[in-house]
Enzyme design. Structure first.
Site, PDB file in Angstrom:
ATOM      1  N   LYS A   1       2.401   2.582   2.316  1.00 31.71           N
ATOM      2  CA  LYS A   1       1.964   3.346   3.484  1.00 31.71           C
ATOM      3  C   LYS A   1       2.932   3.050   4.632  1.00 31.71           C
ATOM      4  O   LYS A   1       3.074   1.884   5.030  1.00 31.71           O
ATOM      5  CB  LYS A   1       0.560   2.837   3.843  1.00 31.71           C
ATOM      6  CG  LYS A   1      -0.355   3.808   4.528  1.00 31.71           C
ATOM      7  CD  LYS A   1      -1.595   3.047   4.997  1.00 31.71           C
ATOM      8  CE  LYS A   1      -2.877   3.661   4.569  1.00 31.71           C
ATOM      9  NZ  LYS A   1      -4.054   2.999   5.173  1.00 31.71           N
TER      10      LYS A   1
ATOM     11  N   LYS B   1       0.816  -1.220   0.000  1.00 30.69           N
ATOM     12  CA  LYS B   1       0.000   0.000   0.000  1.00 30.69           C
ATOM     13  C   LYS B   1       0.849   1.270   0.000  1.00 30.69           C
ATOM     14  O   LYS B   1       0.284   2.370   0.066  1.00 30.69           O
ATOM     15  CB  LYS B   1      -0.897   0.027   1.248  1.00 30.69           C
ATOM     16  CG  LYS B   1      -2.032  -0.999   1.261  1.00 30.69           C
ATOM     17  CD  LYS B   1      -2.714  -0.917   2.610  1.00 30.69           C
ATOM     18  CE  LYS B   1      -4.165  -1.256   2.608  1.00 30.69           C
ATOM     19  NZ  LYS B   1      -4.744  -1.086   3.968  1.00 30.69           N
TER      20      LYS B   1
END
Ligand code: CTP
Length: 132
Positions: free
Chosen positions: A50, A48
């Protein structure tokens, strides 16, 4: 009664996370259960893009301590959802409506529900505001 499952990162745990989990649990009704699958640090970073401020072990511990949560599992792949639903006898799959339509392919296994997000808060905003 119904067994409910939901997925998320839950970094910098905030009010939008709490409301989502409380509403997800309420869908299960009396004697229902809520299973929360908390994404691993590796999954966030590699799949992701992230970066998590709070490590997975602590994010999972915070989520697991909530009154509305019965079970915590780890998310480490996009493909595990079908197995999680079957293994945990799930009736309802819940996500925030930022994922609207994305998990409709699970409808052959269980009900799929998208709940409205709480406006004005996100982990990304908190990171930005605090310069993380
Ligand atoms: N969520 C919500 N309301 C918010 C923020 C999140 O209902 N204001 C829900 C998401 O839709 C998801 C769950 O909480 O179902 C976990 O979301 P997560 O991605 O961990 O939270 P965000 O704060 O959206 O994180 P980010 O900003 O990193 O995307």
């Amino acid at each position: 009664m119904a067994n409910v499952i939901t997925y998320g990162t839950f970094d910098l745990f905030h009010i939008g996370h709490l409301k989502l989990l409380q509403r997800a649990r309420a869908l299960g009704g009396e004697n229902g259960t809520l299973t929360v699958v908390v994404s691993s640090d590796r999954f966030n970073l590699e799949e992701k893009q992230k970066h998590c401020v709070i490590p997975h072990r602590e994010r999972a511990e915070i989520v697991g301590a909530l009154k509305c949560v019965d079970k915590v599992l780890v998310e480490d792949s996009w493909e595990q959802k079908r197995k999680d639903i079957i293994d945990n006898n799930i009736d309802i799959f819940v996500m925030g409506d930022d994922w609207q339509g994305k998990f409709d392919f699970l409808k052959d296994l269980c009900e799929v529900v998208y709940l409205p997000r709480t406006p004005g808060v996100s982990s990304r905003d908190l990171k930005n505001k605090s310069g993380i």
